[in-house]
Enzyme design. Structure first.
Site, short mmCIF file in Angstrom:
data_model
loop_
_atom_site.label_atom_id
_atom_site.label_comp_id
_atom_site.label_asym_id
_atom_site.label_seq_id
_atom_site.Cartn_x
_atom_site.Cartn_y
_atom_site.Cartn_z
N GLY A 70 97.09 21.53 -45.10
CA GLY A 70 97.60 20.24 -44.05
C GLY A 70 97.22 19.02 -44.60
O GLY A 70 96.62 19.15 -45.86
N HIS A 93 90.60 19.62 -39.21
CA HIS A 93 90.30 18.87 -40.17
C HIS A 93 91.42 17.98 -40.12
O HIS A 93 90.94 16.24 -41.04
CB HIS A 93 91.08 19.99 -41.60
N GLU A 94 92.75 17.46 -39.62
CA GLU A 94 93.82 16.73 -40.47
C GLU A 94 93.33 15.48 -38.76
O GLU A 94 93.42 14.58 -39.84
CB GLU A 94 94.87 17.17 -40.14
N CYS A 133 90.42 21.01 -49.21
CA CYS A 133 90.99 19.71 -49.56
C CYS A 133 91.30 19.31 -50.33
O CYS A 133 90.92 19.11 -51.66
CB CYS A 133 89.90 19.16 -48.72
N LEU A 134 92.44 18.45 -50.30
CA LEU A 134 93.22 18.09 -51.37
C LEU A 134 93.26 16.93 -51.06
O LEU A 134 92.84 16.47 -52.92
CB LEU A 134 95.00 17.97 -50.65
N HIS A 159 90.89 13.35 -40.47
CA HIS A 159 90.73 12.74 -41.69
C HIS A 159 91.50 11.16 -40.82
O HIS A 159 91.48 10.51 -41.60
CB HIS A 159 91.73 13.36 -42.39
N GLN A 167 95.35 10.86 -46.58
CA GLN A 167 95.22 11.06 -48.08
C GLN A 167 96.26 10.97 -48.62
O GLN A 167 96.25 10.29 -49.97
CB GLN A 167 95.04 12.77 -47.52
CO CO Z 1 91.70 17.53 -46.46
#
Ligand code: CO
Length: 174
Positions: A48, A132-133, A90-91, A136, A53
Site C-alpha cells: 500500500g 493504514h493508507e 510502512c514504507l 496517511h 508518502q
Molecule cells: Co504506511
C-alpha cells in the site's frame, strides 16, 4: 503535466503530517500520478502507498493484495466493525513493524481512477491496509496508534529514519 519522478518520503519529512487535499477532477494527471504511485509501491515491495508518502499532497491511495489492485481517489471510511491486530510495516518507516489494533471490517466509499464511485467492503488484511493508507492522507502514521511506551522503545530506530529522511530530502533537491 510533465512526467514526475516520485520517491518514498520517510518519517521526519513534513508531508507525512499533512492532511491531504481532496481531488476535484479525476483526470489524466490524476491517473498518471496513481500509475506512478503504483510503480513506486511495487519497486519498494509494499502492499500500500498513500500519495503524501510519495510527496504528493492529494487524497490518493494505492493498494495491492495478491492480484487485487486498488487505485482510490478521495477514499473515506464510512463504517467500521469489530477488531483485528496484525503486524504492519510502512514504507516510510523502514525496519519497523508494529502490531496495531484496528477495525476488523470497514466499509469505504471512494472514486476509482475513472472517477466512478466505488464502495468497498473489506476485512482482514485489506481492511487493515485501507485504514493504514487512509490514516496517511489524514496525516496520521502507524506510530501514532501505539502506546507511549511502545513508541519510546522505537526512539533510536526513529532517529535513524529521520537521518535517512534528511539525506533523501537533500539528495532530491540536487
Ligand atoms: Co504506511
Amino acid at each position: 503535466m510533465k512526467k514526475m519522478k516520485l520517491r518514498i518520503h520517510f518519517w521526519g519529512e513534513k508531508i507525512l503530517r499533512r492532511k491531504c487535499r481532496r481531488v476535484k477532477d479525476v483526470d489524466d494527471d490524476i491517473r498518471m500520478i496513481l500509475g506512478e504511485m503504483y510503480s513506486l509501491m511495487r519497486v519498494s515491495d509494499g502492499i500500500g502507498l498513500a500519495a503524501n508518502q510519495a510527496g504528493v499532497d492529494l487524497r490518493l491511495i494505492v493498494i495491492q493484495i495478491k492480484s487485487n489492485i486498488f487505485k482510490l481517489v478521495n477514499p473515506k471510511i464510512i463504517k467500521r466493525e469489530g477488531s483485528i491486530k496484525i503486524e504492519e510495516g510502512c514504507l516510510s518507516f523502514p525496519g519497523i513493524t508494529l502490531g496495531i489494533k484496528r477495525a476488523g471490517k470497514v466499509w469505504v466509499s471512494s472514486l476509482d481512477e475513472n472517477g466512478s464511485p466505488i464502495d468497498i467492503e473489506a476485512d482482514g488484511i485489506l481492511a487493515v491496509a485501507l485504514q493504514h493508507e487512509i490514516d496517511h492522507i489524514n496525516g496520521v502514521v502507524f506510530i501514532d496508534r501505539v502506546s507511549f511506551l511502545e513508541r519510546l522503545k522505537l526512539k533510536n530506530k526513529l532517529k535513524e529514519i529521520r537521518k535517512m529522511a534528511e539525506h533523501a530530502a537533500q539528495k532530491s533537491e540536487q
